[in-house]
Design a protein around this motif. Structure first.
Motif, PDB file in Angstrom:
ATOM      1  N   ASN A  44     -50.590  44.675  29.914  1.00 19.63           N
ATOM      2  CA  ASN A  44     -49.199  45.125  29.799  1.00 19.63           C
ATOM      3  C   ASN A  44     -48.333  44.181  30.624  1.00 19.63           C
ATOM      4  O   ASN A  44     -48.625  43.900  31.762  1.00 19.63           O
ATOM      5  CB  ASN A  44     -49.011  46.557  30.335  1.00 19.63           C
ATOM      6  N   ASN A  45     -47.256  43.690  29.999  1.00 19.10           N
ATOM      7  CA  ASN A  45     -46.400  42.764  30.757  1.00 19.10           C
ATOM      8  C   ASN A  45     -44.970  43.213  30.708  1.00 19.10           C
ATOM      9  O   ASN A  45     -44.555  43.935  29.879  1.00 19.10           O
ATOM     10  CB  ASN A  45     -46.547  41.331  30.213  1.00 19.10           C
ATOM     11  N   ARG A  56     -48.262  47.610  24.252  1.00 17.84           N
ATOM     12  CA  ARG A  56     -48.272  48.398  25.489  1.00 17.84           C
ATOM     13  C   ARG A  56     -49.338  49.478  25.378  1.00 17.84           C
ATOM     14  O   ARG A  56     -49.346  50.245  24.413  1.00 17.84           O
ATOM     15  CB  ARG A  56     -46.938  49.117  25.721  1.00 17.84           C
ATOM     16  N   MET A 110     -54.548  48.010  31.232  1.00 16.39           N
ATOM     17  CA  MET A 110     -53.078  48.021  31.341  1.00 16.39           C
ATOM     18  C   MET A 110     -52.616  47.002  32.382  1.00 16.39           C
ATOM     19  O   MET A 110     -51.658  46.266  32.148  1.00 16.39           O
ATOM     20  CB  MET A 110     -52.564  49.420  31.698  1.00 16.39           C
ATOM     21  N   ARG A 153     -49.529  50.975  21.787  1.00 12.00           N
ATOM     22  CA  ARG A 153     -48.290  50.912  21.012  1.00 12.00           C
ATOM     23  C   ARG A 153     -48.044  49.463  20.589  1.00 12.00           C
ATOM     24  O   ARG A 153     -47.991  48.566  21.419  1.00 12.00           O
ATOM     25  CB  ARG A 153     -47.144  51.445  21.861  1.00 12.00           C
ATOM     26  N   SER A 176     -44.860  43.049  20.644  1.00 10.86           N
ATOM     27  CA  SER A 176     -45.150  43.550  21.987  1.00 10.86           C
ATOM     28  C   SER A 176     -46.252  44.594  21.895  1.00 10.86           C
ATOM     29  O   SER A 176     -46.284  45.381  20.952  1.00 10.86           O
ATOM     30  CB  SER A 176     -43.920  44.230  22.596  1.00 10.86           C
ATOM     31  N   LEU A 193     -40.351  49.038  20.723  1.00 13.50           N
ATOM     32  CA  LEU A 193     -40.806  47.757  21.276  1.00 13.50           C
ATOM     33  C   LEU A 193     -40.471  46.624  20.313  1.00 13.50           C
ATOM     34  O   LEU A 193     -40.594  46.789  19.099  1.00 13.50           O
ATOM     35  CB  LEU A 193     -42.329  47.787  21.483  1.00 13.50           C
ATOM     36  N   ARG A 237     -50.831  52.922  27.054  1.00 17.74           N
ATOM     37  CA  ARG A 237     -50.450  54.043  27.915  1.00 17.74           C
ATOM     38  C   ARG A 237     -51.570  55.072  27.870  1.00 17.74           C
ATOM     39  O   ARG A 237     -52.216  55.234  26.835  1.00 17.74           O
ATOM     40  CB  ARG A 237     -49.158  54.710  27.415  1.00 17.74           C
TER      41      ARG A 237
END
Length: 186
Positions: A185-186, A101, A181, A130, A99, A95, A103
């Motif tokens: 999350n984008n 993320r 998320m 992450r 950024s 990433l 999961r």
């Protein structure tokens, strides 16, 4: 409801501000925000605080990155926290820097800390956040890159990104992984 938030990193001053230690840095700021301190306990530095009726337990494994699973497995069992209430904060080369993320499962993507957790929890079905550290390194330089300090420019941006990571952690603990998320999350 109890949650275990594990920030991955390596102990020792030489690793303190390295990219690989972003899990520790995120939890340090979260602990400061909630006016709690880490104390040395079995296999980890540990802190806890209450937030919206939840008990949030933070651990920074003292086992070094490649054996992070020992601390995670121990504290999940010790605190009787179900695996779905575990969130692991980890650096991610795939990433771009900054950024984030979340999961709920997935492969270790070659990350030794995640590989060890996977091994000791018998599977990939645990949540992870992450944190992108980028991949600005030449062939064969991966280890040097993750164990190097952030650039000046990255360092200036860190507080804001760490703040967002902490918002995501608290969201995970209050509204759950799926809604977090969808929101972040984008």
């Amino acid at each position: 409801m109890k949650y275990l938030i594990a920030g991955l990193g390596n102990i020792g001053p030489e690793y303190e501000l390295t990219r690989h230690n972003i899990g520790f840095l995120v939890l340090d700021q979260l602990a400061d925000q909630h006016k709690t301190n880490f104390t040395t306990d079995r296999l980890a530095e540990k802190a806890e605080f209450k937030y919206k009726g939840r008990s949030i337990h933070l651990i920074k494994p003292t086992t070094y990155m490649n054996l992070s699973g020992k601390a995670v497995a121990y504290w999940l069992q010790e605190l009787k926290i179900p695996k779905e209430n575990l969130l692991v904060i980890v650096d991610d080369l795939a990433l771009p820097f900054g950024s984030l993320r979340m999961r709920t499962k997935g492969s270790s993507a070659g990350h030794n800390g995640l590989k060890n957790i996977e091994q000791l929890l018998s599977g990939q079905d645990y949540s992870r956040l992450r944190f992108g550290i980028g991949n600005d390194f030449g062939k064969g330089q991966q280890v040097d890159f993750v164990l190097s300090n952030f650039s000046q420019e990255e360092f200036k941006q860190l507080p804001e990104v760490i703040g967002k990571a902490n918002e995501m952690i608290l969201s995970f603990c209050t509204i759950g992984a799926e809604r977090t998320m969808n929101h972040f999350n984008n």
